[in-house]
Design a protein around this motif. Structure first.
Motif, PDB file in Angstrom:
ATOM      1  N   TYR A 137       0.823  -1.203   0.000  1.00  0.00           N
ATOM      2  CA  TYR A 137       0.000   0.000   0.000  1.00  0.00           C
ATOM      3  C   TYR A 137       0.863   1.262   0.000  1.00  0.00           C
ATOM      4  O   TYR A 137       0.581   2.223  -0.722  1.00  0.00           O
TER       5      TYR A 137
ATOM      6  N   ALA B 284       2.299   1.776  -3.448  1.00  0.00           N
ATOM      7  CA  ALA B 284       1.260   2.257  -4.351  1.00  0.00           C
ATOM      8  C   ALA B 284       0.972   3.734  -4.128  1.00  0.00           C
ATOM      9  O   ALA B 284       0.878   4.515  -5.087  1.00  0.00           O
TER      10      ALA B 284
ATOM     11  N   ARG C  51      -2.589   2.009  -7.858  1.00  0.00           N
ATOM     12  CA  ARG C  51      -3.403   1.176  -6.976  1.00  0.00           C
ATOM     13  C   ARG C  51      -2.575   0.022  -6.414  1.00  0.00           C
ATOM     14  O   ARG C  51      -1.680  -0.476  -7.082  1.00  0.00           O
ATOM     15  N   GLN C  52      -2.917  -0.403  -5.207  1.00  0.00           N
ATOM     16  CA  GLN C  52      -2.198  -1.485  -4.547  1.00  0.00           C
ATOM     17  C   GLN C  52      -2.227  -2.787  -5.346  1.00  0.00           C
ATOM     18  O   GLN C  52      -1.217  -3.488  -5.393  1.00  0.00           O
TER      19      GLN C  52
ATOM     20  N   THR D 186      -1.858  -3.190  -8.370  1.00  0.00           N
ATOM     21  CA  THR D 186      -0.805  -3.101  -9.380  1.00  0.00           C
ATOM     22  C   THR D 186       0.510  -3.612  -8.804  1.00  0.00           C
ATOM     23  O   THR D 186       1.241  -4.367  -9.457  1.00  0.00           O
TER      24      THR D 186
END
Length: 67
Positions: free
Chosen positions: A15, A18, A24-25, A27
């Motif tokens: 997190y 990101a 986004r996490q 990803t």
């Protein structure tokens, strides 16, 4: 070395990575599972976050591709 190892060595969560990169996490999860790799534009910032070089990140990609 796997890209997840570099992240953990830097003491970061998925997190946090990101958020720092404005992505986004999930990803980051995809990168760590080998389903994708960071875009060229993200590599310098990612290397800075992980305390490594872009070359080290690219070595992670080579391992996943079996090169």
């Amino acid at each position: 070395m796997k890209i997840s190892v570099l992240r953990k060595r830097a003491g970061l969560t998925q997190y946090q990575v990101a958020a720092a990169l404005g992505i986004r996490q999930p990803t980051v999860v995809g990168w760590e599972k080998g389903k994708a790799f960071p875009s060229v534009t993200k590599l310098p910032k990612l290397a800075e976050l992980y305390g490594c070089t872009v070359d080290e990140l690219l070595e992670c990609k080579k391992e996943k591709e079996g090169l």
